[in-house]
Scaffold this active site. Structure first.
Site, mmCIF file in Angstrom:
data_model
loop_
_atom_site.group_PDB
_atom_site.id
_atom_site.type_symbol
_atom_site.label_atom_id
_atom_site.label_comp_id
_atom_site.label_asym_id
_atom_site.label_seq_id
_atom_site.Cartn_x
_atom_site.Cartn_y
_atom_site.Cartn_z
ATOM 1 N N LYS A 9 -107.599 60.713 -62.284
ATOM 2 C CA LYS A 9 -107.418 62.052 -62.495
ATOM 3 C C LYS A 9 -105.950 62.490 -62.119
ATOM 4 O O LYS A 9 -105.159 61.793 -61.475
ATOM 5 C CB LYS A 9 -108.382 62.625 -61.917
ATOM 6 C CG LYS A 9 -109.896 62.330 -62.493
ATOM 7 C CD LYS A 9 -111.057 63.329 -61.947
ATOM 8 C CE LYS A 9 -111.654 63.297 -60.729
ATOM 9 N NZ LYS A 9 -112.799 64.065 -60.617
ATOM 10 N N TYR A 49 -116.019 66.661 -69.807
ATOM 11 C CA TYR A 49 -116.781 67.331 -68.924
ATOM 12 C C TYR A 49 -117.784 68.102 -69.762
ATOM 13 O O TYR A 49 -117.381 69.414 -69.976
ATOM 14 C CB TYR A 49 -115.921 68.101 -67.886
ATOM 15 C CG TYR A 49 -115.326 67.332 -66.975
ATOM 16 C CD1 TYR A 49 -116.312 66.609 -66.046
ATOM 17 C CD2 TYR A 49 -114.157 67.561 -66.428
ATOM 18 C CE1 TYR A 49 -115.652 65.972 -64.972
ATOM 19 C CE2 TYR A 49 -113.424 66.783 -65.515
ATOM 20 C CZ TYR A 49 -114.166 65.800 -64.647
ATOM 21 O OH TYR A 49 -113.680 65.282 -63.783
ATOM 22 N N ASN A 126 -110.881 64.249 -56.194
ATOM 23 C CA ASN A 126 -111.391 62.822 -55.703
ATOM 24 C C ASN A 126 -110.842 61.816 -56.542
ATOM 25 O O ASN A 126 -111.406 60.900 -56.513
ATOM 26 C CB ASN A 126 -113.025 63.032 -55.619
ATOM 27 C CG ASN A 126 -113.580 63.345 -56.880
ATOM 28 O OD1 ASN A 126 -112.736 63.392 -57.862
ATOM 29 N ND2 ASN A 126 -114.731 63.619 -56.923
ATOM 30 N N HIS A 129 -112.534 59.175 -61.831
ATOM 31 C CA HIS A 129 -113.857 59.542 -62.664
ATOM 32 C C HIS A 129 -114.494 58.242 -62.930
ATOM 33 O O HIS A 129 -113.644 57.472 -63.477
ATOM 34 C CB HIS A 129 -113.801 60.339 -63.753
ATOM 35 C CG HIS A 129 -115.044 60.444 -64.699
ATOM 36 N ND1 HIS A 129 -116.090 61.249 -64.522
ATOM 37 C CD2 HIS A 129 -115.179 59.517 -65.914
ATOM 38 C CE1 HIS A 129 -117.013 61.027 -65.379
ATOM 39 N NE2 HIS A 129 -116.427 59.895 -66.371
ATOM 40 N N GLU A 140 -118.221 58.501 -73.324
ATOM 41 C CA GLU A 140 -117.071 58.807 -72.615
ATOM 42 C C GLU A 140 -115.935 57.823 -73.132
ATOM 43 O O GLU A 140 -114.950 58.456 -73.509
ATOM 44 C CB GLU A 140 -117.153 58.687 -71.313
ATOM 45 C CG GLU A 140 -118.044 59.741 -70.312
ATOM 46 C CD GLU A 140 -118.052 59.574 -69.114
ATOM 47 O OE1 GLU A 140 -118.734 60.654 -68.469
ATOM 48 O OE2 GLU A 140 -117.600 58.733 -68.498
HETATM 49 P P1 ADP Z 1 -118.796 62.349 -59.871
HETATM 50 O O1 ADP Z 1 -117.495 62.405 -60.514
HETATM 51 O O2 ADP Z 1 -118.933 61.655 -58.708
HETATM 52 O O3 ADP Z 1 -119.916 61.567 -60.997
HETATM 53 P P2 ADP Z 1 -120.173 64.781 -60.892
HETATM 54 O O4 ADP Z 1 -119.987 64.235 -62.366
HETATM 55 O O5 ADP Z 1 -121.457 65.476 -60.452
HETATM 56 O O6 ADP Z 1 -119.619 63.713 -60.018
HETATM 57 O O7 ADP Z 1 -118.787 65.948 -60.964
HETATM 58 C C1 ADP Z 1 -117.573 65.586 -61.542
HETATM 59 C C2 ADP Z 1 -116.718 66.235 -60.836
HETATM 60 O O8 ADP Z 1 -116.599 67.586 -60.459
HETATM 61 C C3 ADP Z 1 -116.449 65.605 -59.396
HETATM 62 O O9 ADP Z 1 -115.911 64.258 -59.378
HETATM 63 C C4 ADP Z 1 -115.585 66.729 -58.654
HETATM 64 O O10 ADP Z 1 -114.404 66.403 -58.668
HETATM 65 C C5 ADP Z 1 -116.026 67.796 -59.190
HETATM 66 N N1 ADP Z 1 -117.268 68.563 -58.372
HETATM 67 C C6 ADP Z 1 -118.666 68.209 -58.699
HETATM 68 N N2 ADP Z 1 -119.444 69.038 -57.579
HETATM 69 C C7 ADP Z 1 -118.478 69.946 -57.360
HETATM 70 C C8 ADP Z 1 -118.663 71.173 -56.419
HETATM 71 N N3 ADP Z 1 -119.793 71.425 -55.937
HETATM 72 N N4 ADP Z 1 -117.573 71.690 -56.148
HETATM 73 C C9 ADP Z 1 -116.261 71.329 -56.376
HETATM 74 N N5 ADP Z 1 -116.128 70.272 -57.481
HETATM 75 C C10 ADP Z 1 -117.006 69.555 -57.898
#
Ligand code: ADP
Length: 164
Positions: A9, A49, A126, A129, A140
Site C-alpha cells: 500500500k 475495497y 498497515n 493487503h 482481486e
Molecule cells: P485485512 O487487510 O487485515 O484483511 P480488512 O479487509 O478487514 O483487513 O480491512 C481492510 C483494511 O482496512 C485494513 O487492512 C486496514 O488498513 C483498514 N481497517 C480495517 N478496519 C479498520 C478500522 N476499524 N479502523 C481503521 N482502519 C481499518
C-alpha cells in the site's frame, strides 16, 4: 498451486519497504507471476475495497481505505505457491499492527492501533493487503492485472531431467 494478490500500500512505498517486503515472499519460495506499480484512481480503488468491506467494518472504514489507497502509488504482486493465500496471510499478520505478532510483516514494520486511528479518524496504516480466500484472490487479481500481464514461468528445478 494457488495464486494470491498482494498490494504494497502507499505507506509501504512511501517508507521504502518495497524491496524488503518482496524479499520475504521470495525467501519462502513464492513465485512472482505478476508485478506492477499503479497509481489507483477512485473507480479502481472502489473495485478493490468493495461493499464487502463496508459490511464487515463499516462504510466509514471503506471510505477511508479508498482514499488511503489513492494517497500514492501501490505495488501490486501476484504470488504463486502451495496454499499461497493462507501462507501470505500468515506472513502478513493481523489487521491491527499494534497486535500483529512479531515476525509478521505488519508486526515487524508497523505499530498503529485501532484506538489511534479512531482518534485521528484515519484508516489503519498497515503497509500491505493480502487476499483472504481463494475466491477473493481470483476476483482481486482481476482488479489489478489483465490476463496478458501475468507471466507464467516454471521454476528451473522442474525443468531438470532426472538421470537414469
Ligand atoms: P485485512 O487487510 O487485515 O484483511 P480488512 O479487509 O478487514 O483487513 O480491512 C481492510 C483494511 O482496512 C485494513 O487492512 C486496514 O488498513 C483498514 N481497517 C480495517 N478496519 C479498520 C478500522 N476499524 N479502523 C481503521 N482502519 C481499518
Amino acid at each position: 498451486m494457488e495464486r494470491t494478490l498482494v498490494l504494497l500500500k502507499p505507506d509501504a512505498v512511501d517508507r521504502g519497504l518495497v524491496g524488503e517486503i518482496m524479499h520475504r515472499f521470495e525467501r519462502v519460495g513464492l513465485k512472482i507471476v505478476g508485478l506492477k506499480m499503479v497509481q489507483a484512481e477512485q473507480g479502481h480503488a472502489e473495485r478493490h475495497y468493495t461493499e464487502d468491506l463496508a459490511v464487515r467494518r463499516g462504510q466509514h472504514v471503506r471510505d477511508m481505505m479508498i482514499s488511503m489507497l489513492m494517497e500514492g502509488p501501490v505495488v501490486a504482486l501476484c504470488l504463486e505457491g502451495i496454499d499461497s493465500v493462507e501462507l501470505v496471510r500468515k506472513m502478513v499478520g493481523g489487521t491491527e499492527p499494534k497486535a500483529a505478532a512479531p515476525g509478521t510483516i505488519r508486526g515487524d514494520y508497523s505499530h498503529m492501533s485501532f484506538k489511534h486511528s479512531d482518534e485521528k479518524k484515519i484508516g489503519i496504516y498497515n503497509l500491505i493487503h493480502a487476499s483472504s480466500s481463494a475466491p477473493e484472490a481470483e476476483q482481486e487479481i482481476a482488479v489489478w492485472f489483465k490476463p496478458e500481464e501475468m507471466v507464467d514461468h516454471a521454476p528451473l528445478y522442474t525443468k531438470r531431467t532426472i538421470p537414469e
